[in-house]
Design an enzyme around this catalytic site. Sequence first.
Site, PDB file in Angstrom:
ATOM      1  N   LYS A 175       0.858  -1.190   0.000  1.00  0.00           N
ATOM      2  CA  LYS A 175       0.000   0.000   0.000  1.00  0.00           C
ATOM      3  C   LYS A 175       0.882   1.223   0.000  1.00  0.00           C
ATOM      4  O   LYS A 175       2.022   1.185   0.476  1.00  0.00           O
ATOM      5  CB  LYS A 175      -0.876   0.022   1.259  1.00  0.00           C
ATOM      6  CG  LYS A 175      -2.118   0.899   1.121  1.00  0.00           C
ATOM      7  CD  LYS A 175      -3.240   0.100   0.505  1.00  0.00           C
ATOM      8  CE  LYS A 175      -4.527   0.874   0.459  1.00  0.00           C
ATOM      9  NZ  LYS A 175      -5.666  -0.030   0.203  1.00  0.00           N
TER      10      LYS A 175
HETATM   11  N1  GLU Z   1      -7.436   0.085  -3.015  1.00  0.00           N
HETATM   12  C1  GLU Z   1      -8.204  -1.110  -3.269  1.00  0.00           C
HETATM   13  C2  GLU Z   1      -8.225  -1.985  -2.039  1.00  0.00           C
HETATM   14  O1  GLU Z   1      -8.050  -1.529  -0.934  1.00  0.00           O
HETATM   15  C3  GLU Z   1      -7.752  -1.829  -4.544  1.00  0.00           C
HETATM   16  C4  GLU Z   1      -6.320  -2.234  -4.561  1.00  0.00           C
HETATM   17  C5  GLU Z   1      -5.867  -2.775  -5.917  1.00  0.00           C
HETATM   18  O2  GLU Z   1      -6.665  -2.845  -6.841  1.00  0.00           O
HETATM   19  O3  GLU Z   1      -4.689  -3.090  -6.014  1.00  0.00           O
HETATM   20  O4  GLU Z   1      -8.487  -3.154  -2.117  1.00  0.00           O
END
Ligand code: GLU
Length: 423
Positions: A114
Amino acid sequence: MSSELSYVHPTATSAWGTYLSQVDRVIPYLGPLARWSETLKRPKRALIVDVPIELDDGTIAHYEGYRVQHNLSRGPGKGGVRYHPDVTLEEVMALSAWMTVKCAAVNLPYGGAKGGIRVDPCQLSRKELERLTRRYTSEIGIVIGPQQDIPAPDVNTNAEIMAWMMDTYSINSGATATGVVTGKPIHLGGSLGRVKATGRGVFVTGREAARRTGLDLRGARVAVQGFGNVGSVAAELFAEAGAVVVAVQDHTGTVFNGSGLDLAALVPIARKDGVAAFAGGEHIAEEAFWDVEADILIPAALEGQVTAERARRITAKLVLEGANGPTVPEADDILAGRGVLVVPDVICNAGGVTVSYFEWVQDFSSYFWDEDEINVRLDRIMVNALNHIWDTADRHGIGLRTATFAVACERILAARQERGLYP
Ligand code: GLU
């Protein structure tokens, strides 16, 4: 052996503290793999970067940016990038760890990562936002890549920002690399269905949970906190299935209508000015949202929203976690004690990353699927994953969150064990 890291200070209700206690709860169900469980409590790699940009008025501003790769045992890192004034290293660590669990829960060949920038994007012009994104991408360029770590949208980031990230990474690496980010515009290798995928996944898991518990969606009352990409899409799909969306909250306000909010009118207004600008319902106090009579509650905003105190007041029988980490551990216990079923974030909102995976696969094969195919495959993956988790929960007599962690952590730690420790 200690799980205390010198650089964070988790509390019982902070995101990282919440995650650590979720890991503690799954350890008894991991059998001999529990030997490796400490790995879940330590991010593999955390990068903090300075992001300086020139503002439109000529001054120089510095922002703090992060990219955390929590675990790479099962594949490259995967996870969004968040722009928010409250972003911290500790929050990004928790969000990256939930990505590890989420990807493993739906069996995608990814680890978890993240990123984030501590910034209020509403204070920046479009050009400043572009400079911020490009500089951040350059700074984290040493750890991301189509085979290393693949960012995507999250809170306050979108397809346009992904296009700037993809362009910046491609320029710096000397080749167009569409697979370095997902959630891109369609013309740049984006996937049909990606924008709505997280909300759709929330609906699919909610539909299955309702079916299993005998809750008829026709006429079911739904309350939604957070009306962005996740909450608004989930609300529309529940309404299509015959449910009645009675309350919606976003950062501008809370609107209630016992006979159902007119979503066709609300969604465009909310997107432009927030739900506070909508005239088709009663505007109630922020805290009154948690007292609204509802059958289904969808927290689709930020972490830590379902506190112990709110958990005692919630009337819904089904909670669908569209957000990451919305429920603190004490609230989880209170909800379980009151017979409220919680479909946890790590499966409930996995639709987004699942279609991100489809996007990445399509980019690599340069062959693109139609939207029906994407939605059918998404539905199948989510339903199969939920069924497996439900069976695990029944077998051990545990809640869905611990069951999802059990399914996911077994996969993660089995991969860890099979790869072995180096040296
Ligand atoms: N931000 C989204 C999540 O928390 C998607 C992450 C992604 O598609 O890599 O799952």
